[in-house]
Write a protein that holds these residues in place. Sequence first.
Motif, short mmCIF file in Angstrom:
data_model
loop_
_atom_site.label_atom_id
_atom_site.label_comp_id
_atom_site.label_asym_id
_atom_site.label_seq_id
_atom_site.Cartn_x
_atom_site.Cartn_y
_atom_site.Cartn_z
N LEU A 109 0.83 -1.20 0.00
CA LEU A 109 0.00 0.00 0.00
C LEU A 109 0.87 1.26 0.00
N LYS A 110 1.93 1.24 0.78
CA LYS A 110 2.83 2.39 0.83
C LYS A 110 3.49 2.63 -0.52
N ALA A 111 3.91 1.54 -1.17
CA ALA A 111 4.54 1.68 -2.49
C ALA A 111 3.54 2.21 -3.52
N ARG A 112 2.30 1.73 -3.47
CA ARG A 112 1.29 2.23 -4.41
C ARG A 112 1.01 3.70 -4.17
N ARG A 113 0.98 4.13 -2.94
CA ARG A 113 0.74 5.54 -2.64
C ARG A 113 1.90 6.41 -3.11
N ARG A 114 3.13 5.91 -2.99
CA ARG A 114 4.27 6.68 -3.49
C ARG A 114 4.17 6.87 -4.99
N ARG A 115 3.82 5.79 -5.71
CA ARG A 115 3.66 5.91 -7.16
C ARG A 115 2.55 6.89 -7.51
N TRP A 116 1.45 6.85 -6.80
CA TRP A 116 0.34 7.77 -7.05
C TRP A 116 0.76 9.22 -6.78
N ASP A 117 1.46 9.43 -5.69
CA ASP A 117 1.88 10.80 -5.35
C ASP A 117 2.87 11.34 -6.38
N ARG A 118 3.78 10.49 -6.86
CA ARG A 118 4.72 10.94 -7.89
C ARG A 118 3.97 11.27 -9.19
N ALA A 119 3.00 10.42 -9.56
CA ALA A 119 2.23 10.69 -10.77
C ALA A 119 1.41 11.97 -10.62
N THR A 120 0.88 12.21 -9.43
CA THR A 120 0.12 13.43 -9.19
C THR A 120 1.01 14.66 -9.28
N LEU A 121 2.23 14.55 -8.73
CA LEU A 121 3.16 15.67 -8.80
C LEU A 121 3.56 15.96 -10.24
N ARG A 122 3.80 14.92 -11.04
CA ARG A 122 4.14 15.13 -12.45
C ARG A 122 2.97 15.75 -13.20
N LEU A 123 1.76 15.33 -12.89
CA LEU A 123 0.58 15.92 -13.53
C LEU A 123 0.43 17.38 -13.15
N ARG A 124 0.62 17.69 -11.88
CA ARG A 124 0.49 19.08 -11.43
C ARG A 124 1.55 19.96 -12.10
N GLN A 151 -2.06 12.59 -17.32
CA GLN A 151 -3.36 12.17 -16.81
C GLN A 151 -3.58 10.68 -17.04
N ARG A 152 -3.24 10.20 -18.24
CA ARG A 152 -3.42 8.78 -18.53
C ARG A 152 -2.51 7.94 -17.65
N GLN A 153 -1.30 8.42 -17.39
CA GLN A 153 -0.40 7.68 -16.52
C GLN A 153 -0.97 7.54 -15.12
N ARG A 154 -1.60 8.60 -14.61
CA ARG A 154 -2.16 8.51 -13.27
C ARG A 154 -3.42 7.66 -13.24
N VAL A 155 -4.24 7.74 -14.30
CA VAL A 155 -5.44 6.92 -14.35
C VAL A 155 -5.10 5.45 -14.35
N ARG A 156 -3.98 5.08 -14.99
CA ARG A 156 -3.58 3.68 -14.99
C ARG A 156 -3.25 3.17 -13.60
N LEU A 157 -2.95 4.08 -12.68
CA LEU A 157 -2.65 3.68 -11.30
C LEU A 157 -3.91 3.55 -10.45
#
Length: 300
Positions: A109-124, A151-157
């Motif tokens: 779960l922690k690893a998935r959240r890190r990936r999501w946060d990085r994708a969100t930061l790149r999107l922002r 956006q597509r990269q984050r949706v895939r997560l």
Amino acid sequence: MNAFLAELATKLMDRWLTALVAPGMLWVAVLVATTRLGQDAPFAFERLSAWLDRLARYPAVHAPVVVMLLAVAVVLVGGAVGLLVGALGGLVERCWALPGDLPPAAWLLKARRRRWDRATLRLRTAVLGAVERGADGADTRRADTLVLRRQRQRVRLGQGRPVRPTRIGDRYARTAERVRQVNGFDDLALVWPRLWTVLPDSLRAEITVARDGTSDAARLFGWGALYLVLSAWWWPAAPLGVAVLAVATVRARSTTENLADLIETAVDLHSADLSARLGLPAASSPAAAGHAITARLSPR
């Protein structure tokens, strides 16, 4: 009645052969090929052919009783492997729904959240870059394309920040949260057995099919794991196992999405029926009715 029982037994036997024995026999065949080929010459199928020719030369192999016993043994072994995969499938389903409180689920779960946060930061960052280029009057087509890609990269997560170790667990959690907020069911697991009794047969049939599809995907995941085990002795089994796992993952996400939608539909359309069957007074809103149902059924 006898004709009905015979037809039922035939259908159950067909399902048993299709779901357990046939895949089990295929796995046993790959296991036999693994023992004869090995890692040093994984595609030396002449070894396997020569071994089969040696077996065919034994007179006892041609005896009808021996042939029948071998066929029965192969079917039993295939069925036993199928039962093992069924148990693995049940374990896989439990792992999909783990809450992520304890390791190793918490690590995932922690690893998935890190990936999501990085994708969100790149999107922002991409959105801010596009806004700045637009404010300067520059061409924003390339920046807009980058935003869409991010956006597509984050949706895939996933559709939101992970709350469970797996995406399937996230979907179950979103269903429980939506039912709690919209319908007032604080404990869906407590209410669901009662709600099931008031659902129409057509909706129950659809939910059952979706539930069976999720179980089938979990069993397919178990088959992929068993093929990966064989790769320790025959490496071509590894890509086969990975392919099976990939198909199982895609199918599991699809069937889980369908199952979650059907559960939400059942709660939306028939929670009032359950309230009436329980003899509860009319509520001002679906959430209030759900809270009353939960309070009525709660052992406290």
